[in-house]
Write a protein that holds these residues in place. Structure first.
Motif, PDB file in Angstrom:
ATOM      1  N   PHE A  53       0.836  -1.189   0.000  1.00 40.84           N
ATOM      2  CA  PHE A  53       0.000   0.000   0.000  1.00 40.84           C
ATOM      3  C   PHE A  53       0.875   1.245   0.000  1.00 40.84           C
ATOM      4  N   ASP A  54       0.489   2.209  -0.794  1.00 38.90           N
ATOM      5  CA  ASP A  54       1.245   3.450  -0.900  1.00 38.90           C
ATOM      6  C   ASP A  54       0.295   4.604  -0.653  1.00 38.90           C
ATOM      7  N   ASP A  55       0.631   5.438   0.321  1.00 43.64           N
ATOM      8  CA  ASP A  55      -0.249   6.563   0.646  1.00 43.64           C
ATOM      9  C   ASP A  55      -0.429   7.496  -0.529  1.00 43.64           C
ATOM     10  N   ASN A  56       0.558   7.475  -1.461  1.00 38.12           N
ATOM     11  CA  ASN A  56       0.506   8.393  -2.590  1.00 38.12           C
ATOM     12  C   ASN A  56      -0.116   7.751  -3.827  1.00 38.12           C
ATOM     13  N   SER A  57      -0.595   6.502  -3.695  1.00 37.31           N
ATOM     14  CA  SER A  57      -1.179   5.830  -4.847  1.00 37.31           C
ATOM     15  C   SER A  57      -2.456   6.543  -5.281  1.00 37.31           C
ATOM     16  N   THR A  58      -2.660   6.559  -6.592  1.00 37.62           N
ATOM     17  CA  THR A  58      -3.879   7.153  -7.124  1.00 37.62           C
ATOM     18  C   THR A  58      -5.013   6.164  -6.983  1.00 37.62           C
ATOM     19  N   PRO A  59      -6.121   6.542  -6.376  1.00 43.35           N
ATOM     20  CA  PRO A  59      -7.225   5.595  -6.207  1.00 43.35           C
ATOM     21  C   PRO A  59      -7.812   5.179  -7.544  1.00 43.35           C
ATOM     22  N   ILE A  60      -8.272   3.957  -7.616  1.00 44.21           N
ATOM     23  CA  ILE A  60      -8.873   3.445  -8.841  1.00 44.21           C
ATOM     24  C   ILE A  60     -10.271   4.038  -8.988  1.00 44.21           C
ATOM     25  N   ASP A  61     -10.528   4.609 -10.157  1.00 43.02           N
ATOM     26  CA  ASP A  61     -11.839   5.199 -10.423  1.00 43.02           C
ATOM     27  C   ASP A  61     -12.739   4.133 -11.041  1.00 43.02           C
ATOM     28  N   SER A  62     -13.683   3.667 -10.251  1.00 42.12           N
ATOM     29  CA  SER A  62     -14.572   2.624 -10.733  1.00 42.12           C
ATOM     30  C   SER A  62     -15.914   3.172 -11.216  1.00 42.12           C
ATOM     31  N   SER A  63     -16.008   4.489 -11.315  1.00 43.83           N
ATOM     32  CA  SER A  63     -17.263   5.082 -11.753  1.00 43.83           C
ATOM     33  C   SER A  63     -17.458   4.821 -13.244  1.00 43.83           C
ATOM     34  N   PRO A  64     -18.708   4.698 -13.707  1.00 42.75           N
ATOM     35  CA  PRO A  64     -18.956   4.428 -15.124  1.00 42.75           C
ATOM     36  C   PRO A  64     -18.556   5.618 -15.979  1.00 42.75           C
ATOM     37  N   PRO A  65     -18.212   5.385 -17.273  1.00 42.52           N
ATOM     38  CA  PRO A  65     -17.830   6.501 -18.146  1.00 42.52           C
ATOM     39  C   PRO A  65     -18.993   7.460 -18.338  1.00 42.52           C
ATOM     40  N   LEU A  66     -18.647   8.720 -18.527  1.00 42.31           N
ATOM     41  CA  LEU A  66     -19.675   9.729 -18.740  1.00 42.31           C
ATOM     42  C   LEU A  66     -20.329   9.514 -20.099  1.00 42.31           C
ATOM     43  N   PRO A  67     -21.629   9.797 -20.213  1.00 43.04           N
ATOM     44  CA  PRO A  67     -22.293   9.642 -21.509  1.00 43.04           C
ATOM     45  C   PRO A  67     -21.763  10.664 -22.501  1.00 43.04           C
ATOM     46  N   PHE A  68     -21.922  10.349 -23.785  1.00 42.22           N
ATOM     47  CA  PHE A  68     -21.470  11.250 -24.847  1.00 42.22           C
ATOM     48  C   PHE A  68     -22.192  12.588 -24.753  1.00 42.22           C
ATOM     49  N   GLN A  69     -21.414  13.659 -24.799  1.00 42.94           N
ATOM     50  CA  GLN A  69     -21.966  15.006 -24.765  1.00 42.94           C
ATOM     51  C   GLN A  69     -21.713  15.658 -26.126  1.00 42.94           C
ATOM     52  N   ALA A  70     -22.764  15.797 -26.912  1.00 43.93           N
ATOM     53  CA  ALA A  70     -22.613  16.350 -28.253  1.00 43.93           C
ATOM     54  C   ALA A  70     -22.285  17.836 -28.196  1.00 43.93           C
ATOM     55  N   ALA A  71     -21.449  18.259 -29.127  1.00 40.10           N
ATOM     56  CA  ALA A  71     -21.167  19.682 -29.278  1.00 40.10           C
ATOM     57  C   ALA A  71     -22.325  20.331 -30.031  1.00 40.10           C
ATOM     58  N   ASP A  72     -22.356  21.647 -30.016  1.00 42.20           N
ATOM     59  CA  ASP A  72     -23.375  22.380 -30.753  1.00 42.20           C
ATOM     60  C   ASP A  72     -22.873  22.607 -32.182  1.00 42.20           C
ATOM     61  N   GLU A  73     -23.799  22.645 -33.131  1.00 44.61           N
ATOM     62  CA  GLU A  73     -23.396  22.830 -34.527  1.00 44.61           C
ATOM     63  C   GLU A  73     -22.681  24.165 -34.753  1.00 44.61           C
ATOM     64  N   ASN A  74     -22.875  25.124 -33.851  1.00 39.87           N
ATOM     65  CA  ASN A  74     -22.216  26.421 -33.991  1.00 39.87           C
ATOM     66  C   ASN A  74     -20.864  26.483 -33.285  1.00 39.87           C
ATOM     67  N   ASP A  75     -20.477  25.415 -32.593  1.00 39.77           N
ATOM     68  CA  ASP A  75     -19.173  25.391 -31.935  1.00 39.77           C
ATOM     69  C   ASP A  75     -18.056  25.353 -32.969  1.00 39.77           C
ATOM     70  N   ASP A  76     -16.845  25.730 -32.536  1.00 33.00           N
ATOM     71  CA  ASP A  76     -15.705  25.694 -33.454  1.00 33.00           C
ATOM     72  C   ASP A  76     -15.304  24.251 -33.741  1.00 33.00           C
ATOM     73  N   GLN A  77     -14.471  24.080 -34.750  1.00 29.85           N
ATOM     74  CA  GLN A  77     -14.082  22.747 -35.214  1.00 29.85           C
ATOM     75  C   GLN A  77     -13.374  21.940 -34.134  1.00 29.85           C
ATOM     76  N   GLN A  78     -12.515  22.602 -33.361  1.00 25.45           N
ATOM     77  CA  GLN A  78     -11.777  21.898 -32.320  1.00 25.45           C
ATOM     78  C   GLN A  78     -12.710  21.346 -31.248  1.00 25.45           C
TER      79      GLN A  78
END
Length: 208
Positions: A53-78
């Protein structure tokens, strides 16, 4: 060699000892065994058990992935491209399992009909009218995941399959592909889909 501890606090010279559970402390192995109030079963712990065990270890994120968030058609290309990386690009299927490089022709130039030429022109179609399809991340960023595959040739008729979701009606997408092919391979008289039901709005809405 074990040193015994009492289970109650003891006064020592100038020092107040804390209450300790009844048990044994092994100095050599840094091990403390104690009997808990759960009956005769012995529960033990060892400092050596914690070496991984390491106090500095990064905890494992077991949360489900976030759903797809669509951009707006007026947003820039990036912004669109960044959103689109969350979705996979449509695959490109070929009956022979081989890649077919795009055949780009200058305006007004044509080529003869063959299966290889048709598949090369279809690949050029994917690239030249790319705004219709989900092959580019920026298009997927606004929810366009549609693409098409070459299925077969029935004489002078090319059969394709539409898949994924389009912004435009699928009948219009098919018409654009047909127009592109016929202007470059005059021997082809039609481009059709294998399943007419796949042209419906319901089919498009149900696609992913």
């Amino acid at each position: 060699m074990h040193q015994s501890f009492r289970s109650t606090a003891q006064k020592t010279s100038g020092d107040d000892s804390l209450p300790l559970p009844r048990g044994l402390f092994d100095e050599k192995n840094a091990r403390f065994d104690c009997v808990l109030a759960r009956g005769p079963k012995l529960y033990s712990s060892s400092f050596s058990d914690m070496q991984n065990f390491d106090d500095n270890s990064t905890p494992i994120d077991s949360s489900p992935p976030l759903p797809f968030q669509a951009a707006d058609e007026n947003d820039d290309q990036q912004t669109k491209s960044t959103a689109g990386t969350a979705l996979p690009a449509p695959t490109i299927f070929s009956p022979d399992g081989l890649p077919h490089p795009a055949i780009h022709l200058p305006p007004g130039e044509t080529i003869e009909s063959s299966e290889d030429n048709v598949q090369g022109v279809l690949q050029a179609c994917r690239e030249e009218i790319a705004s219709l399809f989900g092959y580019l991340a920026e298009n997927r960023g606004v929810g366009i995941t549609g693409g098409f595959d070459y299925v077969d040739m029935d004489g002078p008729v090319v059969v394709i399959e539409l898949k994924g979701r389009f912004w435009h009606e699928r009948t219009m997408v098919l018409a654009r592909v047909k127009n592109y092919v016929l202007h470059r391979i005059p021997e082809i008289i039609d481009v059709v889909v294998e399943d007419v039901a796949s042209l419906s709005n319901e089919a498009n809405d149900d696609a992913v």
